[in-house]
Design a protein around this motif. Structure first.
Motif, mmCIF file in Angstrom:
data_model
loop_
_atom_site.group_PDB
_atom_site.id
_atom_site.type_symbol
_atom_site.label_atom_id
_atom_site.label_comp_id
_atom_site.label_asym_id
_atom_site.label_seq_id
_atom_site.Cartn_x
_atom_site.Cartn_y
_atom_site.Cartn_z
ATOM 1 N N LEU A 1 44.948 -15.190 6.129
ATOM 2 C CA LEU A 1 44.936 -14.441 4.866
ATOM 3 C C LEU A 1 46.108 -14.836 3.975
ATOM 4 O O LEU A 1 45.963 -14.927 2.752
ATOM 5 C CB LEU A 1 44.962 -12.932 5.147
ATOM 6 C CG LEU A 1 43.618 -12.368 5.634
ATOM 7 C CD1 LEU A 1 43.773 -10.930 6.099
ATOM 8 C CD2 LEU A 1 42.563 -12.467 4.539
ATOM 9 N N VAL A 2 47.286 -15.076 4.589
ATOM 10 C CA VAL A 2 48.445 -15.527 3.805
ATOM 11 C C VAL A 2 48.124 -16.879 3.162
ATOM 12 O O VAL A 2 48.372 -17.098 1.969
ATOM 13 C CB VAL A 2 49.709 -15.630 4.692
ATOM 14 C CG1 VAL A 2 50.842 -16.333 3.938
ATOM 15 C CG2 VAL A 2 50.151 -14.250 5.148
ATOM 16 N N ARG A 3 47.543 -17.783 3.958
ATOM 17 C CA ARG A 3 47.177 -19.096 3.413
ATOM 18 C C ARG A 3 46.200 -18.942 2.255
ATOM 19 O O ARG A 3 46.313 -19.584 1.224
ATOM 20 C CB ARG A 3 46.511 -19.964 4.507
ATOM 21 C CG ARG A 3 47.450 -20.484 5.553
ATOM 22 C CD ARG A 3 46.822 -21.638 6.335
ATOM 23 N NE ARG A 3 45.617 -21.261 7.059
ATOM 24 C CZ ARG A 3 45.599 -20.807 8.303
ATOM 25 N NH1 ARG A 3 46.735 -20.670 8.985
ATOM 26 N NH2 ARG A 3 44.467 -20.485 8.890
ATOM 27 N N ARG A 4 45.229 -18.056 2.459
ATOM 28 C CA ARG A 4 44.184 -17.876 1.466
ATOM 29 C C ARG A 4 44.754 -17.310 0.159
ATOM 30 O O ARG A 4 44.393 -17.758 -0.931
ATOM 31 C CB ARG A 4 43.135 -16.925 2.037
ATOM 32 C CG ARG A 4 42.059 -16.540 1.059
ATOM 33 C CD ARG A 4 41.291 -15.363 1.558
ATOM 34 N NE ARG A 4 40.266 -15.767 2.527
ATOM 35 C CZ ARG A 4 39.310 -14.934 2.963
ATOM 36 N NH1 ARG A 4 39.273 -13.695 2.554
ATOM 37 N NH2 ARG A 4 38.425 -15.358 3.821
ATOM 38 N N GLU A 5 45.669 -16.306 0.282
ATOM 39 C CA GLU A 5 46.115 -15.589 -0.911
ATOM 40 C C GLU A 5 47.292 -16.257 -1.620
ATOM 41 O O GLU A 5 47.398 -16.170 -2.833
ATOM 42 C CB GLU A 5 46.511 -14.139 -0.550
ATOM 43 C CG GLU A 5 45.446 -13.344 0.202
ATOM 44 C CD GLU A 5 44.164 -13.177 -0.605
ATOM 45 O OE1 GLU A 5 44.236 -13.218 -1.845
ATOM 46 O OE2 GLU A 5 43.083 -13.048 0.024
ATOM 47 N N LYS A 6 48.199 -16.872 -0.838
ATOM 48 C CA LYS A 6 49.472 -17.260 -1.440
ATOM 49 C C LYS A 6 49.724 -18.758 -1.468
ATOM 50 O O LYS A 6 50.614 -19.207 -2.200
ATOM 51 C CB LYS A 6 50.629 -16.597 -0.659
ATOM 52 C CG LYS A 6 50.620 -15.080 -0.719
ATOM 53 C CD LYS A 6 51.903 -14.550 -0.135
ATOM 54 C CE LYS A 6 51.877 -13.062 0.059
ATOM 55 N NZ LYS A 6 51.586 -12.299 -1.170
ATOM 56 N N LEU A 7 49.014 -19.523 -0.658
ATOM 57 C CA LEU A 7 49.393 -20.921 -0.493
ATOM 58 C C LEU A 7 48.291 -21.879 -0.931
ATOM 59 O O LEU A 7 47.108 -21.572 -0.848
ATOM 60 C CB LEU A 7 49.728 -21.197 0.985
ATOM 61 C CG LEU A 7 50.750 -20.261 1.631
ATOM 62 C CD1 LEU A 7 50.900 -20.590 3.106
ATOM 63 C CD2 LEU A 7 52.101 -20.370 0.933
ATOM 64 N N GLY A 8 48.744 -23.049 -1.407
ATOM 65 C CA GLY A 8 47.813 -24.131 -1.689
ATOM 66 C C GLY A 8 48.317 -25.375 -0.987
ATOM 67 O O GLY A 8 49.531 -25.581 -0.872
ATOM 68 N N PHE A 9 47.363 -26.188 -0.471
ATOM 69 C CA PHE A 9 47.774 -27.366 0.298
ATOM 70 C C PHE A 9 47.284 -28.666 -0.335
ATOM 71 O O PHE A 9 46.149 -28.761 -0.790
ATOM 72 C CB PHE A 9 47.200 -27.306 1.719
ATOM 73 C CG PHE A 9 47.817 -26.238 2.565
ATOM 74 C CD1 PHE A 9 48.926 -26.529 3.364
ATOM 75 C CD2 PHE A 9 47.309 -24.947 2.555
ATOM 76 C CE1 PHE A 9 49.494 -25.536 4.137
ATOM 77 C CE2 PHE A 9 47.882 -23.961 3.332
ATOM 78 C CZ PHE A 9 48.973 -24.242 4.122
ATOM 79 N N VAL A 10 48.200 -29.664 -0.330
ATOM 80 C CA VAL A 10 47.822 -31.025 -0.710
ATOM 81 C C VAL A 10 48.262 -31.929 0.427
ATOM 82 O O VAL A 10 49.397 -31.825 0.893
ATOM 83 C CB VAL A 10 48.488 -31.447 -2.033
ATOM 84 C CG1 VAL A 10 48.156 -32.899 -2.353
ATOM 85 C CG2 VAL A 10 48.043 -30.548 -3.168
ATOM 86 N N PHE A 11 47.339 -32.775 0.904
ATOM 87 C CA PHE A 11 47.655 -33.603 2.067
ATOM 88 C C PHE A 11 47.764 -35.070 1.680
ATOM 89 O O PHE A 11 47.228 -35.498 0.650
ATOM 90 C CB PHE A 11 46.563 -33.461 3.127
ATOM 91 C CG PHE A 11 46.288 -32.043 3.523
ATOM 92 C CD1 PHE A 11 47.039 -31.441 4.525
ATOM 93 C CD2 PHE A 11 45.296 -31.298 2.897
ATOM 94 C CE1 PHE A 11 46.789 -30.130 4.890
ATOM 95 C CE2 PHE A 11 45.043 -29.992 3.262
ATOM 96 C CZ PHE A 11 45.793 -29.405 4.259
ATOM 97 N N GLN A 12 48.405 -35.820 2.578
ATOM 98 C CA GLN A 12 48.532 -37.263 2.347
ATOM 99 C C GLN A 12 47.151 -37.925 2.246
ATOM 100 O O GLN A 12 46.902 -38.726 1.368
ATOM 101 C CB GLN A 12 49.332 -37.889 3.490
ATOM 102 C CG GLN A 12 49.478 -39.390 3.354
ATOM 103 C CD GLN A 12 50.356 -39.973 4.443
ATOM 104 O OE1 GLN A 12 50.822 -39.278 5.341
ATOM 105 N NE2 GLN A 12 50.604 -41.266 4.353
ATOM 106 N N GLY A 13 46.252 -37.542 3.181
ATOM 107 C CA GLY A 13 44.926 -38.172 3.218
ATOM 108 C C GLY A 13 43.904 -37.459 2.348
ATOM 109 O O GLY A 13 42.708 -37.569 2.598
ATOM 110 N N PHE A 14 44.335 -36.710 1.376
ATOM 111 C CA PHE A 14 43.486 -35.957 0.420
ATOM 112 C C PHE A 14 42.704 -34.833 1.082
ATOM 113 O O PHE A 14 42.647 -33.727 0.566
ATOM 114 C CB PHE A 14 42.516 -36.878 -0.337
ATOM 115 C CG PHE A 14 43.110 -38.202 -0.766
ATOM 116 C CD1 PHE A 14 44.410 -38.257 -1.299
ATOM 117 C CD2 PHE A 14 42.417 -39.395 -0.625
ATOM 118 C CE1 PHE A 14 44.965 -39.468 -1.695
ATOM 119 C CE2 PHE A 14 42.966 -40.596 -1.010
ATOM 120 C CZ PHE A 14 44.251 -40.639 -1.541
#
Lengths: 236, 402
Positions: free
Chosen positions: A82-95
């Motif tokens: 839920l924390v990831r869903r509400e507060k965080l955004g991810f960008v990865f090396q391999g897209f």
């Protein structure tokens, strides 16, 4: 007021006994809201592990990690999701785009899990694609786009939920120099114009000029913290 | 979210259509087998019941002896007589027709043609009780019946064997050593489901059979027709007590004859077909189970293949529940797809089989819906383990998976 991110005495140990690897060995770190920080260091220094812990993808073996004053260590799987869903955004090396979904569908994905209606999803995803300058490629599959474009779609997917923090793990690692600079400029603009806190892992020194703070890791510890000068801006 | 899970599932199923089809094949075959087996079983039962009905209207059989098994009771029991049949006609209520029957094997000859068949010696009521229509010529007259005239009515098989395309009416044929005139031809009933050739007989008045063919006056059975199905029991009881009285059976001794009706035979046959149907259905059920294991296997492969995708979904906000739903829906849909096609194949198979076996096609709604529902349940049950495996992944490990 406590900082946005407060890490105290964090250890992360992988494996047991002989095969034990101390990825993090007592890290203290404070990161303020609105900053653009690079975690640097040679491979194996613990910078990626730190990013994963901040991203609630991994948990410290020991220590405390407070996000907005709330302890994250010891949360259950669902709470961390839920924390990831509400507060965080991810960008990865391999897209890490879903290969069989179009750019628009990829950007819509986080909104699906947040329960938005189809119409609202489409509207927001289109806006996010517009923000990264790819509105015209909404219907394309990842395989039909260049690496730089794919990474910009991934960034759109990360910001579509308007997260507090954008976490980027070597976002330019798979890109050529020219596209790397374009992606970094995009991240910088999101940080400055939209006030998104960005934490990036990188080992490319030339990308640091776009960020405000540098945290250097070595052997699982923070070696140094520095503020980046922006000479070209001060001279303007 | 559920809508979306459906969309993802459909996309995934069609993305690898060959694999999906092969996976669903197990379920398809299972469902098709269940439906075809049950359908054919019920068709066969219906056909046999139809045959029994065709044997006569509300028919009751009276035969001497207790059991048909073993020679002793039959040998000891005195034969029935024509007068027993008369007594039943006059004294038992709700009886519409009664006929004594005396059977004999005979060789029929006409010109160069020769055929072995069964002689049915009976009363005039024989036609009504055994439900035979004389379509050409006529039945014997009352006078011919009483005098034991040398006249006969041919079943179609016998007519075909002796006369082929020639006219049979009025011809003289030989039945064993007796010469007799063909006065009538019966309708064609054909072969029944149990493989009995129904048209293979020649009818003569019972007096004729007794006097000219058998040389005795024994009656091998009496056929009784009740006026209504609901009265079969009372006719059976009255016939029993009447015959006990006529045959002087003491109240402490058991019957030395038996009275039975087609319902008992139908009951017995239905029992056998039900057991067969259940047995075949169970075998088909096992194949459904095997199909379920196939689905579990493929879903496990699919989960492993898509580990990275699962990691991405979890990183950007999918909860355990979301991932679980996605894979369960996919497994359920895959299985239900097999089930749907299986229903189509099963109905087609049982329809074709019914045509081939010449039994009525029976569409069983509860079994069809049940098999369909069961196939979806199989998918969800066997999909549960792979789905849980996917949902329990650590996002960080899943993302690192290459």
């Amino acid at each position: 007021m406590s900082p946005l991110i407060q890490v105290r005495g964090v250890h992360r140990v992988y494996g047991m006994g002989e095969a034990e690897v101390r990825a993090l060995d007592g890290v203290d770190l404070d990161l303020e809201k609105g900053g653009f920080t690079t975690l640097m260091g040679p491979s194996g220094s613990g910078k990626s592990t730190m990013l994963n812990i901040i991203g609630c993808l991994d948990e410290p073996t020991e220590g405390s990690y407070m996000l907005e004053g709330v302890e994250m260590v010891g949360l259950g799987r669902k709470e961390r999701a839920l924390v990831r869903r509400e507060k965080l955004g991810f960008v990865f090396q391999g897209f890490n785009l879903l290969a069989r979904s179009t750019a628009l569908e990829n950007v819509e994905l986080p909104l699906i899990y947040q329960g938005f209606s189809a119409a609202e999803r489409k509207k927001r995803a289109t806006e996010a694609l517009d923000q990264v300058g790819l509105a015209s490629r909404a219907g394309h599959l990842p395989s039909e786009m260049s690496g730089g474009q794919q990474q910009r779609v991934a960034i759109a997917r990360a910001i579509v939920t308007q997260p507090e923090i954008l976490l980027a793990d070597e976002p330019t690692g798979n890109l050529d120099t020219k596209t790397s600079h374009e992606v970094m400029q995009l991240l910088q603009r999101l940080n400055r114009d939209d006030g998104i806190t960005i934490i990036m892992v990188s080992h490319e020194p030339e990308m640091m000029v776009y960020t405000d703070f540098i945290v250097r890791f070595r052997d699982g510890r923070v070696e140094s913290t520095e503020i980046v000068d922006h000479p070209e801006e001060s001279s303007c | 979210m559920l809508m979306n899970a459906f969309r993802i599932a459909v996309t995934e199923i069609f993305r690898n259509l060959t694999r999906s089809m092969l996976t669903a094949l197990g379920i398809l075959i299972g469902v098709a087998a269940v439906i075809a087996m049950v359908g054919l079983g019920q068709g066969a039962t219906a056909a046999i019941e139809g045959d029994l009905e065709a044997m006569g209207n509300n028919l009751i059989f009276v035969t001497p002896g207790v059991s048909q098994r073993g020679p002793s009771p039959r040998a000891q029991a005195p034969p029935l007589t024509v007068r027993d049949a008369e007594a039943i006609r006059q004294q038992v209520s709700h009886v519409v027709a009664v006929t004594p029957v005396a059977n004999a094997a005979a060789t029929l000859v006409y010109g160069d043609e020769e055929v072995d068949t069964t002689v049915n010696g009976g009363g005039l009521d024989w036609f009504a009780v055994a439900d035979w229509e004389v379509v050409e010529g006529r039945k014997p007259t009352q006078g011919e019946m009483i005098s034991g005239a040398a006249v006969c009515v041919l079943g179609d098989t016998v007519r075909e064997a002796l006369f082929g395309g020639e006219a049979a009416l009025g011809a003289k044929i030989r039945v064993n050593k007796m010469s007799c005139e063909v006065i009538g031809l019966t309708e064609v009933k054909g072969t029944n489901t149990m493989g009995m050739e129904q048209d293979d007989f020649v009818f003569v008045p019972i007096a004729t059979a007794h006097r000219r063919l058998l040389g005795n006056t024994d009656v091998s059975s009496i056929l009784v027709s009740a006026d209504h199905t609901s009265n079969i029991d009372s006719v059976t009881q009255e016939t029993e007590s009447l015959l006990r009285q006529r045959r002087n059976i003491a109240s402490n001794t058991s019957d030395n004859f038996s009275v039975s009706d087609t319902r008992e035979m139908a009951e017995m046959i239905r029992g056998i077909t039900n057991i067969l149907t259940a047995f075949l259905g169970a075998v088909a059920g096992v194949s459904l189970l095997v199909g379920g294991i196939g689905i579990m296997n493929i879903m496990l492969v699919s989960v492993t293949e898509r580990t990275r995708e699962i990691g991405i979904r979890m990183a950007i906000g999918a909860l355990e529940r979301d991932v679980l739903t996605q894979f369960l829906v996919e497994a359920g849909l895959l299985s239900a797809m097999g089930g749907g096609l299986g229903v189509a194949m099963g109905l087609l198979g049982s329809w074709g089989g019914a045509k081939l076996m010449d039994v009525p096609f029976v569409f069983n709604m509860p079994v069809t819906l049940g098999a369909l529902a069961f196939s979806a349940v199989v998918g969800v049950v066997f999909g549960w383990y792979p789905a849980r495996k996917a949902a329990r992944m650590e996002p960080i490990d899943a993302l690192r998976h290459t």
